[in-house]
Design a protein around this motif. Structure first.
Motif, PDB file in Angstrom:
ATOM      1  N   LEU B   8       0.836  -1.215   0.000  1.00 19.15           N
ATOM      2  CA  LEU B   8       0.000   0.000   0.000  1.00 19.15           C
ATOM      3  C   LEU B   8       0.868   1.260   0.000  1.00 19.15           C
ATOM      4  CD1 LEU B   8      -2.816  -1.105   2.476  1.00 19.15           C
ATOM      5  CD2 LEU B   8      -3.149  -0.483   0.088  1.00 19.15           C
ATOM      6  N   ARG B  80      -7.568  -1.845  -7.594  1.00 20.23           N
ATOM      7  CA  ARG B  80      -8.628  -2.280  -6.667  1.00 20.23           C
ATOM      8  C   ARG B  80      -8.126  -2.346  -5.233  1.00 20.23           C
ATOM      9  NH1 ARG B  80     -10.944  -5.576 -11.021  1.00 20.23           N
ATOM     10  NH2 ARG B  80      -9.337  -7.122 -10.661  1.00 20.23           N
ATOM     11  N   ALA B  82      -5.796  -0.470  -3.765  1.00 23.36           N
ATOM     12  CA  ALA B  82      -5.712   0.886  -3.213  1.00 23.36           C
ATOM     13  C   ALA B  82      -7.122   1.425  -2.938  1.00 23.36           C
ATOM     14  CB  ALA B  82      -4.968   1.803  -4.187  1.00 23.36           C
ATOM     15  N   GLU B  83      -8.009   1.223  -3.893  1.00 29.45           N
ATOM     16  CA  GLU B  83      -9.393   1.691  -3.732  1.00 29.45           C
ATOM     17  C   GLU B  83     -10.050   0.993  -2.535  1.00 29.45           C
ATOM     18  OE1 GLU B  83     -11.734   0.791  -7.171  1.00 29.45           O
ATOM     19  OE2 GLU B  83     -13.576   1.657  -6.337  1.00 29.45           O
ATOM     20  N   TRP B  85      -8.734  -0.310   0.164  1.00 32.20           N
ATOM     21  CA  TRP B  85      -8.287   0.141   1.490  1.00 32.20           C
ATOM     22  C   TRP B  85      -9.071   1.379   1.915  1.00 32.20           C
ATOM     23  CZ3 TRP B  85      -6.535   4.269   4.189  1.00 32.20           C
ATOM     24  CH2 TRP B  85      -6.039   4.005   5.465  1.00 32.20           C
ATOM     25  N   ILE B  86      -9.180   2.360   1.011  1.00 31.17           N
ATOM     26  CA  ILE B  86      -9.882   3.606   1.352  1.00 31.17           C
ATOM     27  C   ILE B  86     -11.363   3.319   1.599  1.00 31.17           C
ATOM     28  CG2 ILE B  86     -10.387   5.982   0.663  1.00 31.17           C
ATOM     29  CD1 ILE B  86      -8.028   5.876  -1.248  1.00 31.17           C
ATOM     30  N   GLN B  87     -11.950   2.509   0.717  1.00 34.21           N
ATOM     31  CA  GLN B  87     -13.383   2.208   0.797  1.00 34.21           C
ATOM     32  C   GLN B  87     -13.748   1.574   2.146  1.00 34.21           C
ATOM     33  OE1 GLN B  87     -14.748  -0.844  -1.933  1.00 34.21           O
ATOM     34  NE2 GLN B  87     -16.311   0.561  -2.686  1.00 34.21           N
ATOM     35  N   ARG B  89     -12.208   1.912   5.003  1.00 34.03           N
ATOM     36  CA  ARG B  89     -12.141   2.907   6.096  1.00 34.03           C
ATOM     37  C   ARG B  89     -13.333   3.847   6.035  1.00 34.03           C
ATOM     38  NH1 ARG B  89      -8.768  -0.690   4.987  1.00 34.03           N
ATOM     39  NH2 ARG B  89      -8.050  -1.410   7.005  1.00 34.03           N
ATOM     40  N   ARG B  90     -13.714   4.251   4.812  1.00 35.83           N
ATOM     41  CA  ARG B  90     -14.853   5.148   4.661  1.00 35.83           C
ATOM     42  C   ARG B  90     -16.126   4.459   5.165  1.00 35.83           C
ATOM     43  NH1 ARG B  90     -18.539   5.346   1.153  1.00 35.83           N
ATOM     44  NH2 ARG B  90     -17.430   4.043  -0.334  1.00 35.83           N
ATOM     45  N   MET B  92     -16.299   2.109   7.379  1.00 35.96           N
ATOM     46  CA  MET B  92     -16.159   2.062   8.843  1.00 35.96           C
ATOM     47  C   MET B  92     -16.676   3.368   9.453  1.00 35.96           C
ATOM     48  SD  MET B  92     -12.445   1.642  10.697  1.00 35.96           S
ATOM     49  CE  MET B  92     -11.980   0.079   9.979  1.00 35.96           C
TER      50      MET B  92
END
Lengths: 119, 119
Positions: B8, B80, B82-83, B85-87, B89-90, B92
């Motif tokens: 990451l 996918r 990288a996307e 990981w962010i998704q 957390r969002r 959450m």
């Protein structure tokens, strides 16, 4: 456009560090003080504050000092901006793949035979 | 876990540069030669190759040389990751917000009054 690009530079740069990602993850569970954010790390408080400054200048985190306690919060719009950029490119790629599949189906070729284009 | 974290680091680092993001965007429209990738930029070919190397070592791009032409392709699995990981957390963060909303609804408080927690 340039500003948006520069904002993405800072967002992805901020996410390119494991300590900062742990901080983002923690803040997605709710606001936290700097001391709480520093707790899982065996690093000096100034080092933690430096990471926090990178997160704040990227727009991913904002903080507010009340009395002696600085409380940090996640800024979900910044998370969405970074996610959105990747998502749009991925969608672009998938659409291209769909069009390629349609083209091959029409010409009677199995899509599988195109090397390196499988999802 | 460490490897995933390091992956990451490299992914977000690779995306933290406007030239590399233009290259990723171009490759999402289909494979391209190094010369084609270099075309929009007023920079030397070695500088372009250096950016490409960052993209390749992050896993976002792979390339193959056939004869004298090196063809580059996007690696959608890396996009996918990288996307994703962010998704996560969002999501959450949004779940936490929903729980907070439910809690306030049950206690008769309008959710709006919680400062800094609106989406």
């Amino acid at each position: 456009m340039l500003n948006q690009s520069s904002a993405l530079d800072h967002l992805f740069q901020a996410l390119a560090d494991p300590t900062r990602r742990v901080m983002v993850e923690r803040l997605c569970r709710g606001p936290a003080s700097v001391t709480e954010l520093a707790a899982p790390f065996s690093m000096s408080l100034p080092a933690v504050v430096q990471h926090l400054q990178v997160l704040e200048s990227s727009g991913l985190v904002r903080s507010e000092k009340v009395g002696r306690v600085r409380t940090c919060r996640i800024e979900p719009a910044a998370l969405r901006a970074a996610e959105g950029w990747i998502q749009q490119r991925r969608t672009m790629w998938e659409r291209r793949l769909d069009r390629l599949g349609d083209f091959l189906a029409e010409s009677g070729e199995p899509a599988k035979t195109i090397q390196g284009e499988e999802p």
